[in-house]
Scaffold this motif. Structure first.
Motif, PDB file in Angstrom:
ATOM      1  N   UNK A 157       0.428  -1.362   0.048  1.00  0.00           N
ATOM      2  CA  UNK A 157       0.244  -0.152   0.218  1.00  0.00           C
ATOM      3  C   UNK A 157       0.956   1.448   0.305  1.00  0.00           C
ATOM      4  N   UNK A 158       2.455   1.351  -0.155  1.00  0.00           N
ATOM      5  CA  UNK A 158       2.601   2.621  -0.641  1.00  0.00           C
ATOM      6  C   UNK A 158       2.694   3.220  -2.104  1.00  0.00           C
ATOM      7  N   UNK A 159       3.341   4.261  -1.394  1.00  0.00           N
ATOM      8  CA  UNK A 159       1.665   4.732  -2.598  1.00  0.00           C
ATOM      9  C   UNK A 159       3.240   6.413  -3.439  1.00  0.00           C
ATOM     10  N   UNK A 160       4.639   6.647  -2.221  1.00  0.00           N
ATOM     11  CA  UNK A 160       5.528   6.530  -2.753  1.00  0.00           C
ATOM     12  C   UNK A 160       6.684   6.184  -2.627  1.00  0.00           C
ATOM     13  N   UNK A 161       8.009   6.140  -3.706  1.00  0.00           N
ATOM     14  CA  UNK A 161       9.131   5.624  -3.281  1.00  0.00           C
ATOM     15  C   UNK A 161      10.422   6.420  -3.691  1.00  0.00           C
ATOM     16  N   UNK A 162      11.004   6.242  -2.483  1.00  0.00           N
ATOM     17  CA  UNK A 162      12.709   6.925  -3.274  1.00  0.00           C
ATOM     18  C   UNK A 162      13.382   5.695  -3.448  1.00  0.00           C
ATOM     19  N   UNK A 163      14.491   5.651  -4.553  1.00  0.00           N
ATOM     20  CA  UNK A 163      15.412   5.200  -5.322  1.00  0.00           C
ATOM     21  C   UNK A 163      16.748   5.815  -5.513  1.00  0.00           C
ATOM     22  N   UNK A 164      17.691   4.688  -4.544  1.00  0.00           N
ATOM     23  CA  UNK A 164      18.517   5.646  -4.448  1.00  0.00           C
ATOM     24  C   UNK A 164      19.729   4.421  -5.729  1.00  0.00           C
ATOM     25  N   UNK A 165      20.452   5.603  -6.868  1.00  0.00           N
ATOM     26  CA  UNK A 165      20.309   5.358  -8.453  1.00  0.00           C
ATOM     27  C   UNK A 165      22.331   4.661  -8.311  1.00  0.00           C
ATOM     28  N   UNK A 166      22.931   3.910  -8.887  1.00  0.00           N
ATOM     29  CA  UNK A 166      24.431   4.259  -8.665  1.00  0.00           C
ATOM     30  C   UNK A 166      24.398   3.745 -10.707  1.00  0.00           C
ATOM     31  N   UNK A 167      25.885   4.686 -11.019  1.00  0.00           N
ATOM     32  CA  UNK A 167      26.346   4.538 -12.338  1.00  0.00           C
ATOM     33  C   UNK A 167      26.516   3.354 -12.800  1.00  0.00           C
ATOM     34  N   UNK A 168      26.317   2.302 -11.768  1.00  0.00           N
ATOM     35  CA  UNK A 168      26.751   1.081 -12.629  1.00  0.00           C
ATOM     36  C   UNK A 168      25.335   0.371 -12.897  1.00  0.00           C
ATOM     37  N   UNK A 169      24.583   1.137 -11.750  1.00  0.00           N
ATOM     38  CA  UNK A 169      22.639   0.430 -11.809  1.00  0.00           C
ATOM     39  C   UNK A 169      22.052   1.633 -12.860  1.00  0.00           C
TER      40      UNK A 169
END
Length: 468
Positions: free
Chosen positions: A173-185
């Motif tokens: 039921x989450x509405x907002x997501x914070x995603x830490x993204x790397x250069x490899x990713x």
């Protein structure tokens, strides 16, 4: 259970050869060792291994279909040839989990330094706003009250793990997501199907050139976050995409050119939409005021002074954390419409982050700080921040990992020789390289900046002895 044709029904990339059939897919995997009956095996070319060499093994273990990049004929099961298997994996994984990112507001954060801190600032703001928020960082995944320690530490989870976490978050039921993204990713297309609504940059400095080959290629990888903002257009929630850029950083002009969406600039030193002024460094944090030039006075706050500036307080040490706080504040207030009062309260709610300018107090008569300063720039600003915290000497102790960007070994030693009073060069996971040779390379950098061995810098191979 999805069929192969269903996985490809909304596939946005070109299929070079092959036709998806209605075969039921148990799971998707790119590791031939985990293939089971009715699995889809994705053969990707990697840094050390090529999945195409394991197609026969995957078929023997029961794979029902193969996706790959090579031109291959006469396989006993369907083979779908695509231009880029890693990028294909991102979209197939999203399809397998019913495109979870499309059901949530996605906030992507990238940069060389400060990603984790900025993500945590933003997470606390959204929690303060009583928004149901989740976070995937290089340290863990937070799904409601559950914390999953992913063990990735320095890079973004692979596409299958990322989409699995997102599906769990959507189902919770989450509405907002914070995603830490790397250069490899980004270089390996792990987050291509994450449908980011807001992109945030901290900075782009020297890092991972051993993998990317050049600073320009490294910058291009980071920039893919902002190019992807324009690709998805408005979200299904009716939200316009927004790029949050650091005007103090050299990446600003480049990212401004490639981001085909509205942009907001934050800064401490340069003219910008959102700025920090009247900075005061305290023993337990930093106070400053936020200047709002973006909303032109439209961002009302009970914390405003007579000039319309908003009072802010963070509990983290280090001047660079002002920039991290501004980035999170900008994304929350101007990207998500959260009130500035709540955003400022959220910033002050973050007490500390383990290993990020973390003070270690064991009763000693000096200040000890631990920081994840793994780049020349991060080490420089950490030393500069320490300088503001003491009238005494600043002693820097650090190492450089083996089998990683070798150029930064010298650069970090040069930075320390120039900015610290004393430097101790020690071990940091040499892996299969000679620790003695790593320290020798670092010592050469210190000497080039006027360092004198056994007077202004020392080599201590045992890290425990170096700290003691």
């Amino acid at each position: 259970m999805k069929t192969l044709s269903e996985l490809f029904s909304k596939f946005p990339l070109q299929i070079i050869a092959g036709s998806p059939i209605d075969a039921a897919i148990n799971k998707i995997t790119f590791d031939s060792r985990t293939v089971e009956k009715d699995d889809l095996f994705l053969a990707a070319s990697g840094e050390y291994f090529d999945g195409h060499d394991y197609i026969d093994k995957a078929i023997e273990q029961g794979a029902v279909a193969i996706v790959g990049e090579r031109e291959i004929e006469n396989l006993p099961i369907p083979y779908i040839q695509v231009e880029n298997a890693r990028q294909a994996l991102a979209y197939l994984a999203a399809a397998y989990y019913d495109y979870p990112a499309r059901d949530m507001i996605m906030l992507g954060i990238t940069g060389t330094d400060g990603k984790t801190t900025t993500a945590n600032f933003l997470y606390e703001i959204l929690r303060t706003a009583e928004i149901k928020v989740g976070m995937i960082s290089t340290v863990n995944a937070i799904i409601g009250d559950e914390i999953l320690y992913t063990g990735f530490h320095v890079t973004t989870p692979d596409a299958l793990d990322t989409q699995h976490y997102l599906a769990q978050m959507r189902d919770a039921g989450l509405t907002h997501i914070i995603l830490e993204t790397t250069s490899h990713g980004w270089a390996q297309y792990r987050v291509d199907a994450c449908n980011f609504n807001i992109g945030v940059i901290t900075n782009i400095t020297h890092e991972h050139l051993d993998y990317h080959g050049s600073f320009e290629a490294y910058r291009v990888a980071k920039g893919r976050l902002f190019e992807n903002l324009g690709w998805i257009g408005d979200s299904e929630q009716g939200m316009r995409p927004l790029a949050i850029l650091n005007r103090d950083d050299d990446s600003f002009d480049y990212l401004s050119r490639i981001a085909p969406v509205p942009r907001l600039a934050y800064a401490v030193d340069a003219p910008a939409d959102i700025r920090a002024v009247d900075i005061r460094y305290l023993p337990d944090g930093i106070e400053f005021k936020v200047v709002d030039n973006y909303a032109l006075g439209g961002c009302a706050s009970s914390n405003m002074d007579s000039d319309g500036n908003m009072a802010a307080k963070i509990n983290l040490l280090g001047s660079y954390n002002i920039s991290n706080a501004l980035a999170a504040f900008s994304a929350a207030v101007y990207g998500l419409g959260i009130s500035s009062n709540i955003a400022l309260k959220g910033l002050s709610a973050l007490e500390k982050i383990s290993g990020r300018m973390e003070e270690i107090d064991m009763g000693q008569n000096f200040t000890a700080i631990v920081d994840f300063a793994h780049t020349p720039n991060a080490l420089k600003v950490a030393i500069q921040s320490a300088r503001k915290m003491t009238e005494g000497r600043v002693i820097a102790l650090f190492g450089s990992a083996g089998l990683r960007d070798k150029e930064k070994r010298r650069l970090m030693a040069e930075v320390s020789a120039e900015w610290a009073d004393l430097t101790v060069l020690t071990a940091e996971d040499p892996r299969t390289e000679s620790l003695r040779e790593i320290l020798s390379e670092m010592a050469e950098g210190a000497i080039d900046k006027g360092g004198i061995e056994n007077e202004s810098f020392w080599r201590v191979e045992d890290r425990g002895a170096a700290i003691g």
